[in-house]
Motif scaffolding. Structure first.
Motif, PDB file in Angstrom:
ATOM      1  N   ILE A 289      -3.295   8.863   5.768  1.00 25.34           N
ATOM      2  CA  ILE A 289      -4.569   8.375   5.217  1.00 25.34           C
ATOM      3  C   ILE A 289      -4.975   7.017   5.775  1.00 25.34           C
ATOM      4  CG2 ILE A 289      -4.344   9.711   3.093  1.00 25.34           C
ATOM      5  CD1 ILE A 289      -3.572   7.048   1.691  1.00 25.34           C
ATOM      6  N   GLY A 290      -4.175   6.454   6.689  1.00 27.30           N
ATOM      7  CA  GLY A 290      -4.548   5.202   7.332  1.00 27.30           C
ATOM      8  C   GLY A 290      -3.896   3.951   6.785  1.00 27.30           C
ATOM      9  N   LYS A 291      -2.801   4.089   6.045  1.00 25.51           N
ATOM     10  CA  LYS A 291      -2.124   2.912   5.489  1.00 25.51           C
ATOM     11  C   LYS A 291      -1.638   1.983   6.597  1.00 25.51           C
ATOM     12  CE  LYS A 291       1.031   5.327   3.481  1.00 25.51           C
ATOM     13  NZ  LYS A 291       0.615   6.621   3.982  1.00 25.51           N
ATOM     14  N   SER A 292      -0.910   2.529   7.554  1.00 23.78           N
ATOM     15  CA  SER A 292      -0.345   1.715   8.630  1.00 23.78           C
ATOM     16  C   SER A 292      -1.451   1.072   9.460  1.00 23.78           C
ATOM     17  CB  SER A 292       0.545   2.575   9.530  1.00 23.78           C
ATOM     18  OG  SER A 292       1.601   3.129   8.781  1.00 23.78           O
ATOM     19  N   PHE A 293      -2.467   1.822   9.777  1.00 18.45           N
ATOM     20  CA  PHE A 293      -3.601   1.317  10.555  1.00 18.45           C
ATOM     21  C   PHE A 293      -4.271   0.158   9.819  1.00 18.45           C
ATOM     22  CE2 PHE A 293      -8.128   1.378  11.598  1.00 18.45           C
ATOM     23  CZ  PHE A 293      -8.076   1.278  12.988  1.00 18.45           C
ATOM     24  N   THR A 294      -4.504   0.341   8.532  1.00 19.50           N
ATOM     25  CA  THR A 294      -5.162  -0.687   7.729  1.00 19.50           C
ATOM     26  C   THR A 294      -4.321  -1.953   7.650  1.00 19.50           C
ATOM     27  OG1 THR A 294      -6.320   0.991   6.432  1.00 19.50           O
ATOM     28  CG2 THR A 294      -6.106  -1.203   5.440  1.00 19.50           C
TER      29      THR A 294
ATOM     30  N   ILE B  56       0.858  -1.179   0.000  1.00 25.29           N
ATOM     31  CA  ILE B  56       0.000   0.000   0.000  1.00 25.29           C
ATOM     32  C   ILE B  56       0.894   1.229   0.000  1.00 25.29           C
ATOM     33  CG2 ILE B  56      -1.686   1.355   1.278  1.00 25.29           C
ATOM     34  CD1 ILE B  56      -2.990  -1.153   2.191  1.00 25.29           C
ATOM     35  N   TYR B  57       0.671   2.057  -0.998  1.00 24.06           N
ATOM     36  CA  TYR B  57       1.362   3.332  -1.116  1.00 24.06           C
ATOM     37  C   TYR B  57       0.320   4.419  -0.922  1.00 24.06           C
ATOM     38  CZ  TYR B  57       5.293   1.172  -3.657  1.00 24.06           C
ATOM     39  OH  TYR B  57       6.365   0.435  -4.020  1.00 24.06           O
ATOM     40  N   GLY B  58       0.726   5.553  -0.452  1.00 25.00           N
ATOM     41  CA  GLY B  58      -0.205   6.665  -0.374  1.00 25.00           C
ATOM     42  C   GLY B  58       0.345   7.810   0.443  1.00 25.00           C
ATOM     43  N   LYS B  59      -0.373   8.885   0.374  1.00 24.78           N
ATOM     44  CA  LYS B  59      -0.035  10.101   1.096  1.00 24.78           C
ATOM     45  C   LYS B  59      -0.036   9.810   2.595  1.00 24.78           C
ATOM     46  CE  LYS B  59      -1.853  14.770   1.661  1.00 24.78           C
ATOM     47  NZ  LYS B  59      -1.460  14.754   3.039  1.00 24.78           N
TER      48      LYS B  59
ATOM     49  N   SER C 114       8.812   4.875  10.574  1.00 26.31           N
ATOM     50  CA  SER C 114       8.796   3.614  11.316  1.00 26.31           C
ATOM     51  C   SER C 114       7.611   3.476  12.259  1.00 26.31           C
ATOM     52  CB  SER C 114      10.102   3.447  12.097  1.00 26.31           C
ATOM     53  OG  SER C 114      11.196   3.535  11.240  1.00 26.31           O
ATOM     54  N   ASP C 115       6.424   3.786  11.768  1.00 25.52           N
ATOM     55  CA  ASP C 115       5.238   3.713  12.629  1.00 25.52           C
ATOM     56  C   ASP C 115       4.293   2.563  12.286  1.00 25.52           C
ATOM     57  OD1 ASP C 115       4.358   4.714  10.226  1.00 25.52           O
ATOM     58  OD2 ASP C 115       3.246   6.376  11.081  1.00 25.52           O
ATOM     59  N   THR C 116       4.633   1.751  11.323  1.00 23.77           N
ATOM     60  CA  THR C 116       3.749   0.668  10.883  1.00 23.77           C
ATOM     61  C   THR C 116       3.463  -0.334  11.991  1.00 23.77           C
ATOM     62  OG1 THR C 116       4.559   0.881   8.635  1.00 23.77           O
ATOM     63  CG2 THR C 116       3.467  -1.173   9.178  1.00 23.77           C
ATOM     64  N   THR C 117       4.478  -0.713  12.720  1.00 17.33           N
ATOM     65  CA  THR C 117       4.325  -1.776  13.713  1.00 17.33           C
ATOM     66  C   THR C 117       3.827  -1.281  15.067  1.00 17.33           C
ATOM     67  OG1 THR C 117       6.649  -1.574  14.333  1.00 17.33           O
ATOM     68  CG2 THR C 117       6.087  -3.188  12.621  1.00 17.33           C
ATOM     69  N   SER C 118       3.729   0.007  15.254  1.00 16.52           N
ATOM     70  CA  SER C 118       3.393   0.532  16.588  1.00 16.52           C
ATOM     71  C   SER C 118       2.014   0.089  17.072  1.00 16.52           C
ATOM     72  CB  SER C 118       3.523   2.055  16.622  1.00 16.52           C
ATOM     73  OG  SER C 118       2.606   2.653  15.739  1.00 16.52           O
TER      74      SER C 118
ATOM     75  N   LYS D 277       0.371 -17.294   7.738  1.00 17.07           N
ATOM     76  CA  LYS D 277       1.686 -16.838   8.174  1.00 17.07           C
ATOM     77  C   LYS D 277       1.935 -15.489   7.507  1.00 17.07           C
ATOM     78  CE  LYS D 277       6.466 -18.318   8.607  1.00 17.07           C
ATOM     79  NZ  LYS D 277       7.455 -19.324   8.197  1.00 17.07           N
ATOM     80  N   VAL D 278       2.031 -14.435   8.324  1.00 15.60           N
ATOM     81  CA  VAL D 278       2.032 -13.060   7.823  1.00 15.60           C
ATOM     82  C   VAL D 278       3.278 -12.312   8.269  1.00 15.60           C
ATOM     83  CG1 VAL D 278       0.758 -10.878   7.807  1.00 15.60           C
ATOM     84  CG2 VAL D 278      -0.485 -13.031   7.965  1.00 15.60           C
ATOM     85  N   LEU D 279       3.854 -11.567   7.331  1.00 13.80           N
ATOM     86  CA  LEU D 279       4.964 -10.664   7.635  1.00 13.80           C
ATOM     87  C   LEU D 279       4.525  -9.255   7.268  1.00 13.80           C
ATOM     88  CD1 LEU D 279       7.911  -9.986   8.376  1.00 13.80           C
ATOM     89  CD2 LEU D 279       8.516 -10.519   5.996  1.00 13.80           C
ATOM     90  N   LEU D 280       4.587  -8.354   8.228  1.00  8.19           N
ATOM     91  CA  LEU D 280       4.260  -6.942   8.026  1.00  8.19           C
ATOM     92  C   LEU D 280       5.570  -6.169   8.030  1.00  8.19           C
ATOM     93  CD1 LEU D 280       2.270  -4.537   7.914  1.00  8.19           C
ATOM     94  CD2 LEU D 280       2.228  -4.616  10.428  1.00  8.19           C
ATOM     95  N   ILE D 281       5.837  -5.451   6.929  1.00 12.49           N
ATOM     96  CA  ILE D 281       7.079  -4.681   6.820  1.00 12.49           C
ATOM     97  C   ILE D 281       6.740  -3.207   6.663  1.00 12.49           C
ATOM     98  CG2 ILE D 281       9.216  -4.297   5.557  1.00 12.49           C
ATOM     99  CD1 ILE D 281       9.077  -7.145   4.551  1.00 12.49           C
ATOM    100  N   GLY D 282       7.214  -2.416   7.596  1.00 17.80           N
ATOM    101  CA  GLY D 282       7.077  -0.964   7.500  1.00 17.80           C
ATOM    102  C   GLY D 282       8.192  -0.417   6.630  1.00 17.80           C
ATOM    103  N   CYS D 283       7.826   0.257   5.558  1.00 19.46           N
ATOM    104  CA  CYS D 283       8.806   0.792   4.603  1.00 19.46           C
ATOM    105  C   CYS D 283       8.736   2.317   4.581  1.00 19.46           C
ATOM    106  CB  CYS D 283       8.533   0.236   3.210  1.00 19.46           C
ATOM    107  SG  CYS D 283       8.506  -1.549   3.121  1.00 19.46           S
ATOM    108  N   ASP D 284       8.497   2.905   5.719  1.00 20.21           N
ATOM    109  CA  ASP D 284       8.368   4.342   5.863  1.00 20.21           C
ATOM    110  C   ASP D 284       9.449   4.787   6.841  1.00 20.21           C
ATOM    111  OD1 ASP D 284       7.659   6.910   6.725  1.00 20.21           O
ATOM    112  OD2 ASP D 284       5.522   6.506   6.563  1.00 20.21           O
TER     113      ASP D 284
END
Length: 175
Positions: A48-53, A42-45, A77-81, A67-74
């Motif tokens: 807009i809720g990308k990390s939350f989603t 997911i890319y976006g401004k 570094s707030d994806t995993t919070s 089996k899921v891997l979530l990678i924060g590429c911002d």
């Protein structure tokens, strides 16, 4: 001159749009799956809720037994919070730098964390205004490749990108 005789460009456009919308889409693929790991990016401004989603999607997929891997590429570094009670995971970039200074190699347990069935990591990047965020993304994925990222056998890899940055580094993981 009659009003009807004058062409209305909006009516013509509406007609074309309606005709296009009436075209039936192709049937969904029903053959065998050719790729085992599904990658969702997911890319976006910002804001807009990308990390939350993605945090919620990763949690729900894990609850379904995937089996899921979530990678924060911002670089923020707030994806995993959300998964980790308001605190983001240490980033791959920070961890790799600290391990290198200490003369140590990076291991998967240094950069990948698990909570509620979701494996998660943050690539990270430089401080705002202190370097190229895209370069941080490239460096993070280079480290993941050295750690055997492609052999981890995940059902889903979810990528959270800051999309309002124009930089080739942010397009690398899709390639």
């Amino acid at each position: 001159m009659k009003l009807d005789a004058v062409a209305d460009p909006r009516r013509d456009m509406h007609s074309r749009l309606r005709a296009e919308a009436a075209i039936e889409p192709d049937a969904p693929a029903t053959g065998p799956v050719t790729k085992e790991t599904q990658v969702i990016a997911i890319y976006g401004k910002g804001g807009i809720g990308k990390s939350f989603t993605l945090a919620n999607l990763s949690y729900m997929l894990a609850r379904l037994g995937k089996k899921v891997l979530l990678i924060g590429c911002d670089p923020k570094s707030d994806t995993t919070s959300l998964l980790f009670g308001g605190r983001a995971c240490p980033t791959i970039i920070q961890t790799a730098s600290l391990r290198k200074e200490a003369g140590l190699e990076v291991t998967i347990s240094d950069v990948c964390f698990k909570r509620d069935g979701v494996f998660a990591m943050e690539l990270g990047g430089p401080e705002v205004g202190r370097g190229c965020g895209g370069r941080g993304i490239i460096h993070g994925f280079e480290i993941l490749e050295k750690l055997g990222f492609h052999d981890w056998d995940f059902d889903y890899v979810l990528l959270d990108f800051l999309g309002d940055v124009v930089c080739g580094g942010f397009g690398l993981p899709i390639a």
